[in-house]
Design a protein around this motif. Sequence first.
Motif, mmCIF file in Angstrom:
data_model
loop_
_atom_site.group_PDB
_atom_site.id
_atom_site.type_symbol
_atom_site.label_atom_id
_atom_site.label_comp_id
_atom_site.label_asym_id
_atom_site.label_seq_id
_atom_site.Cartn_x
_atom_site.Cartn_y
_atom_site.Cartn_z
ATOM 1 N N ILE A 1 13.158 3.284 -5.978
ATOM 2 C CA ILE A 1 13.285 4.109 -7.184
ATOM 3 C C ILE A 1 12.340 5.305 -7.113
ATOM 4 O O ILE A 1 12.703 6.432 -7.460
ATOM 5 C CB ILE A 1 12.997 3.258 -8.436
ATOM 6 N N ALA A 2 11.111 5.055 -6.639
ATOM 7 C CA ALA A 2 10.138 6.152 -6.533
ATOM 8 C C ALA A 2 10.610 7.213 -5.548
ATOM 9 O O ALA A 2 10.466 8.423 -5.788
ATOM 10 C CB ALA A 2 8.781 5.606 -6.108
ATOM 11 N N MET A 3 11.206 6.789 -4.420
ATOM 12 C CA MET A 3 11.705 7.751 -3.446
ATOM 13 C C MET A 3 12.879 8.532 -3.999
ATOM 14 O O MET A 3 13.008 9.739 -3.763
ATOM 15 C CB MET A 3 12.122 7.019 -2.156
ATOM 16 N N LEU A 4 13.759 7.875 -4.759
ATOM 17 C CA LEU A 4 14.882 8.580 -5.381
ATOM 18 C C LEU A 4 14.377 9.611 -6.382
ATOM 19 O O LEU A 4 14.911 10.724 -6.478
ATOM 20 C CB LEU A 4 15.813 7.577 -6.075
ATOM 21 N N ALA A 5 13.322 9.243 -7.126
ATOM 22 C CA ALA A 5 12.748 10.176 -8.091
ATOM 23 C C ALA A 5 12.146 11.383 -7.377
ATOM 24 O O ALA A 5 12.312 12.531 -7.815
ATOM 25 C CB ALA A 5 11.691 9.477 -8.939
ATOM 26 N N ARG B 1 13.017 12.563 -4.445
ATOM 27 C CA ARG B 1 14.103 13.376 -3.902
ATOM 28 C C ARG B 1 14.766 14.197 -4.998
ATOM 29 O O ARG B 1 15.129 15.363 -4.790
ATOM 30 C CB ARG B 1 15.139 12.482 -3.220
ATOM 31 N N GLY B 2 14.908 13.607 -6.199
ATOM 32 C CA GLY B 2 15.497 14.330 -7.320
ATOM 33 C C GLY B 2 14.653 15.524 -7.708
ATOM 34 O O GLY B 2 15.173 16.612 -7.993
ATOM 35 N N MET B 3 13.309 15.338 -7.715
ATOM 36 C CA MET B 3 12.419 16.447 -8.054
ATOM 37 C C MET B 3 12.467 17.537 -6.988
ATOM 38 O O MET B 3 12.433 18.728 -7.293
ATOM 39 C CB MET B 3 10.993 15.934 -8.213
ATOM 40 N N SER B 4 12.564 17.137 -5.706
ATOM 41 C CA SER B 4 12.617 18.121 -4.632
ATOM 42 C C SER B 4 13.915 18.917 -4.704
ATOM 43 O O SER B 4 13.936 20.125 -4.490
ATOM 44 C CB SER B 4 12.505 17.430 -3.268
ATOM 45 N N ALA B 5 15.010 18.220 -5.029
ATOM 46 C CA ALA B 5 16.315 18.898 -5.108
ATOM 47 C C ALA B 5 16.341 19.888 -6.269
ATOM 48 O O ALA B 5 16.999 20.932 -6.187
ATOM 49 C CB ALA B 5 17.431 17.869 -5.254
ATOM 50 N N SER B 6 15.631 19.560 -7.358
ATOM 51 C CA SER B 6 15.635 20.443 -8.529
ATOM 52 C C SER B 6 14.897 21.741 -8.274
ATOM 53 O O SER B 6 15.034 22.706 -9.011
ATOM 54 C CB SER B 6 15.006 19.712 -9.725
ATOM 55 N N ARG B 7 14.085 21.762 -7.200
ATOM 56 C CA ARG B 7 13.367 22.999 -6.876
ATOM 57 C C ARG B 7 14.273 24.008 -6.216
ATOM 58 O O ARG B 7 13.979 25.153 -6.129
ATOM 59 C CB ARG B 7 12.171 22.677 -5.957
ATOM 60 N N ALA C 1 0.826 -1.207 0.000
ATOM 61 C CA ALA C 1 0.000 0.000 0.000
ATOM 62 C C ALA C 1 0.860 1.257 0.000
ATOM 63 O O ALA C 1 0.599 2.215 -0.747
ATOM 64 C CB ALA C 1 -0.933 0.005 1.209
ATOM 65 N N ILE C 2 1.898 1.268 0.828
ATOM 66 C CA ILE C 2 2.789 2.430 0.870
ATOM 67 C C ILE C 2 3.503 2.600 -0.459
ATOM 68 O O ILE C 2 3.685 3.722 -0.949
ATOM 69 C CB ILE C 2 3.797 2.284 2.033
ATOM 70 N N THR C 3 3.902 1.474 -1.070
ATOM 71 C CA THR C 3 4.544 1.544 -2.383
ATOM 72 C C THR C 3 3.612 2.162 -3.415
ATOM 73 O O THR C 3 4.011 3.028 -4.202
ATOM 74 C CB THR C 3 4.963 0.141 -2.855
ATOM 75 N N ALA C 4 2.339 1.748 -3.401
ATOM 76 C CA ALA C 4 1.367 2.303 -4.346
ATOM 77 C C ALA C 4 1.213 3.802 -4.136
ATOM 78 O O ALA C 4 1.106 4.581 -5.102
ATOM 79 C CB ALA C 4 0.012 1.604 -4.181
ATOM 80 N N VAL C 5 1.196 4.226 -2.877
ATOM 81 C CA VAL C 5 1.046 5.653 -2.564
ATOM 82 C C VAL C 5 2.240 6.451 -3.078
ATOM 83 O O VAL C 5 2.081 7.502 -3.711
ATOM 84 C CB VAL C 5 0.889 5.848 -1.036
ATOM 85 N N VAL C 6 3.437 5.951 -2.819
ATOM 86 C CA VAL C 6 4.646 6.670 -3.232
ATOM 87 C C VAL C 6 4.787 6.673 -4.748
ATOM 88 O O VAL C 6 5.113 7.705 -5.358
ATOM 89 C CB VAL C 6 5.896 6.042 -2.570
ATOM 90 N N VAL C 7 4.528 5.530 -5.383
ATOM 91 C CA VAL C 7 4.594 5.459 -6.845
ATOM 92 C C VAL C 7 3.571 6.412 -7.463
ATOM 93 O O VAL C 7 3.811 7.003 -8.518
ATOM 94 C CB VAL C 7 4.338 4.014 -7.327
ATOM 95 N N GLY D 1 2.857 9.302 -6.553
ATOM 96 C CA GLY D 1 3.276 10.699 -6.497
ATOM 97 C C GLY D 1 3.041 11.391 -5.171
ATOM 98 O O GLY D 1 3.388 12.566 -5.022
ATOM 99 N N THR D 2 2.457 10.708 -4.200
ATOM 100 C CA THR D 2 2.253 11.316 -2.879
ATOM 101 C C THR D 2 3.588 11.430 -2.163
ATOM 102 O O THR D 2 4.377 10.481 -2.156
ATOM 103 C CB THR D 2 1.278 10.467 -2.035
ATOM 104 N N ARG D 3 3.831 12.596 -1.565
ATOM 105 C CA ARG D 3 5.100 12.822 -0.880
ATOM 106 C C ARG D 3 5.074 12.143 0.479
ATOM 107 O O ARG D 3 4.173 12.382 1.283
ATOM 108 C CB ARG D 3 5.352 14.322 -0.726
ATOM 109 N N LEU D 4 6.071 11.304 0.752
ATOM 110 C CA LEU D 4 6.085 10.523 1.983
ATOM 111 C C LEU D 4 6.228 11.404 3.223
ATOM 112 O O LEU D 4 5.828 11.009 4.317
ATOM 113 C CB LEU D 4 7.222 9.491 1.937
ATOM 114 N N LYS D 5 6.752 12.603 3.064
ATOM 115 C CA LYS D 5 6.895 13.526 4.191
ATOM 116 C C LYS D 5 5.602 14.274 4.485
ATOM 117 O O LYS D 5 5.521 14.994 5.479
ATOM 118 C CB LYS D 5 8.020 14.529 3.911
ATOM 119 N N GLY D 6 4.598 14.131 3.627
ATOM 120 C CA GLY D 6 3.312 14.763 3.856
ATOM 121 C C GLY D 6 3.135 16.053 3.082
ATOM 122 O O GLY D 6 4.083 16.604 2.508
#
Length: 333
Positions: free
Chosen positions: A321-325, A327-333, A265-271, A273-278
């Motif tokens: 992989i989803a978490m790395l993606a 983090r990459g999007m957050s860093a690009s901001r 379920a958590i994998t589905a949520v993260v994949v 696009g929901t941010r795990l940090k909220g």
Amino acid sequence: MTQAVGEAPAAAPRRRMSVSAVAPFLALALICALGALANPRFLSFDNLTNVLARSTFIATIAVGQTLVITGGGLDLSVGAMAAFISGLTILFLNSGLIDNMPLLIVSAMVLALAVGALCGLFNGLTTTIGKIEPFIVTLGTMGIFRSLLTWLAQGGSITIRNTDVRAAYRQVYFGDLFGVPYPVLLILGVAVAGAFILYATAYGRHVRAVGSNEDVARYSGISVARVRTITYVLQGLCVALAVIVYVPRLSSASAATGLGWELTAITAVVVGGTRLKGGVGHIWGTIAGALILEVIGNIMLLSNLVSEYLIGAVQGAIIIIAMLAQRGMSASR
């Protein structure tokens, strides 16, 4: 000139948000195309219907998990909670307290929803009033719920004994409305309700605000404890709905019921696009994420490219992989 410089940064986040929202659906389409290439049977009506029906449990639970995570929480107890609710539901069906069979089944469904809401309420109040990290609370209740089911089943399994009740209840999972299986209708209904709550209500805005910054939300007059507790209650209701369609599929429950559902379920949520940090949640992306996981498992079963016993490893790799993606999007901001 100053106005142009000030407006430019505002356009970029909207583009990134759009890509983040669309990415799960593009990934799902790509994986389906690969599935069709791997095995022509993948696109058959029976197989696709089976994939949709089997994804019901995780997709329904993941909608509730999306609300919890968006609000800054986490629930590791959903699989054990599903096992516990399943056991109680079957025991009620076996009790024979109600002679009318349709009323008995409906009452069992109501019981499942009530128990799910109470389990979610317990998680929410322990987290908010007790001020304990949700990871610790739900890790503890995960052990409690599964142990209770094991105790109720006396170490074995609980099965619907009455064959007539079993046959009547089976229609909840195997039946359909105008050719559309009931589980698929459940997914759509839960997704629509979840999306409405998160995007179209004041409560949904409060959930996102609490997940983004708890202190700012509190200073804005939002009851952080109430908002978070309700997300756990909604999660419990989603687990109960998943149980209602899960029990008639196998007509039994054991200590193995729901094992690993929390990770899936958590994998589905993260994949999705929901941010795990909220603070950011995508209900429809979560549905796409659940379908992606089920489609990948289905492809592994239909082809000989990868052993079906590695499904868990594949899911673990996907969440990394989803978490790395993210983090990459957050860093690009």
